[in-house]
Design a protein around this motif. Structure first.
Motif, PDB file in Angstrom:
ATOM      1  N   VAL A 179       9.274   8.502  -1.715  1.00  0.00           N
ATOM      2  CA  VAL A 179       9.284   9.368  -2.886  1.00  0.00           C
ATOM      3  C   VAL A 179      10.631  10.069  -2.848  1.00  0.00           C
ATOM      4  N   SER A 180      11.395   9.972  -3.941  1.00  0.00           N
ATOM      5  CA  SER A 180      12.733  10.570  -3.945  1.00  0.00           C
ATOM      6  C   SER A 180      12.729  11.842  -4.783  1.00  0.00           C
ATOM      7  N   LEU A 181      13.344  12.891  -4.229  1.00  0.00           N
ATOM      8  CA  LEU A 181      13.312  14.230  -4.840  1.00  0.00           C
ATOM      9  C   LEU A 181      14.713  14.832  -4.855  1.00  0.00           C
ATOM     10  N   PRO A 182      14.938  15.904  -5.630  1.00  0.00           N
ATOM     11  CA  PRO A 182      16.238  16.583  -5.580  1.00  0.00           C
ATOM     12  C   PRO A 182      16.498  17.106  -4.157  1.00  0.00           C
ATOM     13  N   PRO A 183      17.739  16.994  -3.672  1.00  0.00           N
ATOM     14  CA  PRO A 183      18.032  17.346  -2.275  1.00  0.00           C
ATOM     15  C   PRO A 183      17.845  18.827  -1.972  1.00  0.00           C
ATOM     16  N   ASP A 184      17.906  19.688  -3.015  1.00  0.00           N
ATOM     17  CA  ASP A 184      17.756  21.125  -2.721  1.00  0.00           C
ATOM     18  C   ASP A 184      16.316  21.500  -2.359  1.00  0.00           C
ATOM     19  N   LEU A 185      15.409  20.523  -2.381  1.00  0.00           N
ATOM     20  CA  LEU A 185      14.036  20.805  -1.934  1.00  0.00           C
ATOM     21  C   LEU A 185      13.895  20.639  -0.416  1.00  0.00           C
ATOM     22  N   ALA A 186      14.938  20.100   0.230  1.00  0.00           N
ATOM     23  CA  ALA A 186      14.818  19.791   1.665  1.00  0.00           C
ATOM     24  C   ALA A 186      14.493  21.035   2.498  1.00  0.00           C
ATOM     25  N   VAL A 187      15.216  22.126   2.251  1.00  0.00           N
ATOM     26  CA  VAL A 187      15.010  23.327   3.077  1.00  0.00           C
ATOM     27  C   VAL A 187      13.660  23.989   2.772  1.00  0.00           C
ATOM     28  N   VAL A 245       0.849  -1.208   0.000  1.00  0.00           N
ATOM     29  CA  VAL A 245       0.000   0.000   0.000  1.00  0.00           C
ATOM     30  C   VAL A 245       0.880   1.251   0.000  1.00  0.00           C
ATOM     31  N   LEU A 246       1.997   1.186   0.729  1.00  0.00           N
ATOM     32  CA  LEU A 246       2.915   2.338   0.755  1.00  0.00           C
ATOM     33  C   LEU A 246       3.474   2.593  -0.645  1.00  0.00           C
ATOM     34  N   ARG A 247       3.770   1.507  -1.345  1.00  0.00           N
ATOM     35  CA  ARG A 247       4.290   1.649  -2.703  1.00  0.00           C
ATOM     36  C   ARG A 247       3.256   2.338  -3.600  1.00  0.00           C
ATOM     37  N   GLU A 248       1.967   1.905  -3.466  1.00  0.00           N
ATOM     38  CA  GLU A 248       0.901   2.530  -4.261  1.00  0.00           C
ATOM     39  C   GLU A 248       0.775   4.017  -3.940  1.00  0.00           C
ATOM     40  N   ARG A 249       0.859   4.350  -2.646  1.00  0.00           N
ATOM     41  CA  ARG A 249       0.746   5.764  -2.258  1.00  0.00           C
ATOM     42  C   ARG A 249       1.894   6.578  -2.862  1.00  0.00           C
ATOM     43  N   ARG A 255       5.541   5.868   5.122  1.00  0.00           N
ATOM     44  CA  ARG A 255       5.097   5.059   6.258  1.00  0.00           C
ATOM     45  C   ARG A 255       4.782   5.937   7.465  1.00  0.00           C
ATOM     46  N   THR A 256       5.503   7.047   7.602  1.00  0.00           N
ATOM     47  CA  THR A 256       5.297   7.882   8.790  1.00  0.00           C
ATOM     48  C   THR A 256       4.377   9.077   8.519  1.00  0.00           C
ATOM     49  N   VAL A 257       3.804   9.131   7.304  1.00  0.00           N
ATOM     50  CA  VAL A 257       2.850  10.200   6.963  1.00  0.00           C
ATOM     51  C   VAL A 257       1.441   9.596   6.986  1.00  0.00           C
ATOM     52  N   PRO A 258       0.495  10.183   7.738  1.00  0.00           N
ATOM     53  CA  PRO A 258      -0.866   9.654   7.707  1.00  0.00           C
ATOM     54  C   PRO A 258      -1.384   9.650   6.269  1.00  0.00           C
ATOM     55  N   ALA A 259      -2.089   8.581   5.864  1.00  0.00           N
ATOM     56  CA  ALA A 259      -2.518   8.417   4.465  1.00  0.00           C
ATOM     57  C   ALA A 259      -3.372   9.591   3.998  1.00  0.00           C
TER      58      ALA A 259
END
Ligand code: PLP
Length: 439
Positions: A389-397, A346-350, A420-424
């Motif tokens: 979900v993987s994103l460019p690191p400069d989005l972290a801040v 389910v996490l993969r689908e999300r 997994r740690t974000v409510p659906a």
């Protein structure tokens, strides 16, 4: 040719009810209350009428004109992959617990019997819920946190006496706080037995004397000792000490009340009490998924001694904690349990749906398998299969400082958001936050 007639600004002033339907304004109403927002709308409308503000800028002006919120704390979506992130406030309360806090916020019958109008046992609903959850406990008491539970036990049962404890269990719980220092601050002395890796029943037996206040077992909740190790189970200790009048106290740390098959190495209150422990101490805001609290469960006579001790008054919890804890116990699902038990498929689908929703945003998005952890000093060594979900690191801040804030983790040159740690039900908010940060 007629000169353009100046438009009457009153005709173009957006109406209050129309402004209030704007989603951002509606969100502000939900967060800050209607009166505060309506006041800001009225002032912005006056500026439009006066020709100082363009009608199209009114919503923006309302949002910036709102007075500062009551708290500087910000809502954060925990996408770190640590279910109980200590720096993000450990457990996230369930909807039922939040509603209970709101109910209890005004005057409430926390200590009154509404039928007789007389004083009643404080937090009796919470006590009843805890006793129902752990029938093996003769009685229960709730204090401010796990550390407070230990301080109360040490003070009431061992001040001026000795606490017998294994050297392998004298742990540091975080931020420089160490259990041995905490216990000795009560005036109890530690009688350390065994070695870092091995402690036997004979070690405990040899340490017992008329100075013994109690024997303590501490669950090493934030580390694992492997290799040549030996320890003594609470049940064996209880058997050995039966009839000696020396209580066995077990600090299980995480607050599991019953066994959880997903976390087979985590001790739970029901099993430890059934094995013969006299008292169990635990935290409310770790795996139980409730508010910050310390739980004391066990033999009725001992719990009564703790409850009556003068120090108990200094460690008592407020009505908000009692309300949130009771609701956590009575309503089965909560974000912590959901996160621990989420199905990786389910996490993969999300994750795939989030990546799909970000298509066309110009952001380089990927979906990868990953591993989440319990965190908060719980279940060391346990990895929970997850997806990110993987994103460019400069989005972290920009994500961390956005609204809502989104906290992920940077790993291997990418910003990873672990669902997994974000409510659906927060996936939509997450998508909007990433889009906003990408701009
Ligand atoms: C977390 C923990 C504590 C401290 O509990 P708090 O609720 O953080 O005060 C004590 N002992 C163990 C074993 C723990 O895991």
């Amino acid at each position: 040719m007629h000169p353009a007639e100046p438009q009457d600004p009153r005709r173009s002033v957006p109406r209050t009810d129309a402004v209030l339907t704007d989603p951002r304004v509606a969100a502000a109403v939900a967060e800050r209350g209607r009166d505060v927002v309506k006041d800001a709308v009225r002032r912005a409308q006056a500026r439009v009428r006066a020709g100082e503000l363009a009608a199209g800028d009114l919503v923006e002006a309302v949002l910036t004109a709102l007075p500062p919120a009551g708290t500087t704390l910000r809502r954060v979506l925990n996408a770190t992959g640590a279910v109980l992130h200590t720096n993000l406030g450990r457990a996230q309360l369930s909807v039922a617990a939040v509603e209970a806090v709101v109910t209890a916020a005004g005057a409430t019958d926390v200590e009154m019997d509404l039928v007789t109008g007389r004083r009643a046992r404080r937090g009796r609903g919470t006590v009843a819920a805890l006793r129902a959850a752990v029938p093996a406990a003769g009685d229960v008491h709730v204090v401010n946190n796990g550390a407070a539970a230990l301080v109360l036990v040490a003070t009431a049962l061992a001040a001026g006496k000795e606490i017998v404890v294994s050297r392998g269990e004298l742990v540091e719980i975080g931020d420089g706080f160490r259990l041995p220092d905490l216990l000795e601050s009560t005036g109890a002395r530690l009688r350390e037995v065994g070695t870092t890796n091995r402690t036997s029943l004979a070690d405990y037996r040899a340490a017992l004397s008329e100075r013994t206040g109690f024997v303590l077992k501490v669950h090493p909740s934030n580390f694992v000792v492997t290799g040549f190790t030996a320890g003594v189970q609470a049940g064996e200790l209880a058997g050995e000490l039966a009839g000696l009048g020396v209580p066995v106290v077990v600090d299980i740390g995480s607050g599991l009340l019953a066994p959880d098959p997903a976390l087979p190495a985590e001790p739970d209150a029901a099993t430890v009490l059934a094995a013969g422990a006299d008292l169990v101490t635990a935290s409310g805001d770790k795996l139980l998924g409730g508010p910050q609290a310390g739980l004391l469960l066990g033999q009725a006579g001992l719990v009564e001694r703790l409850r009556r001790h003068p120090l108990a008054r200094a460690l008592r919890v407020d009505k908000l904690t009692l309300a949130a804890l009771e609701a956590t116990l009575r309503a089965a699902p909560n974000p912590t349990r959901d996160a621990v038990h989420a199905d990786p498929a389910v996490l993969r689908e999300r994750c795939t749906a989030v990546a799909e929703a970000l298509r066309g945003s110009g952001i380089d998005v990927g979906v990868e398998p990953s591993a989440a952890v319990v965190g908060g000093g719980g279940a060391p060594g346990v990895e929970l299969d997850s997806w990110v979900v993987s994103l460019p690191p400069d989005l972290a801040v920009p994500l961390r400082t956005g609204d809502p804030s989104v906290a992920g983790r940077v790993e291997g040159g990418r910003l990873l958001l672990d669902l997994r740690t974000v409510p659906a039900d927060a996936d939509g908010l997450l998508v909007a936050a990433v889009r906003g940060a990408g701009r």
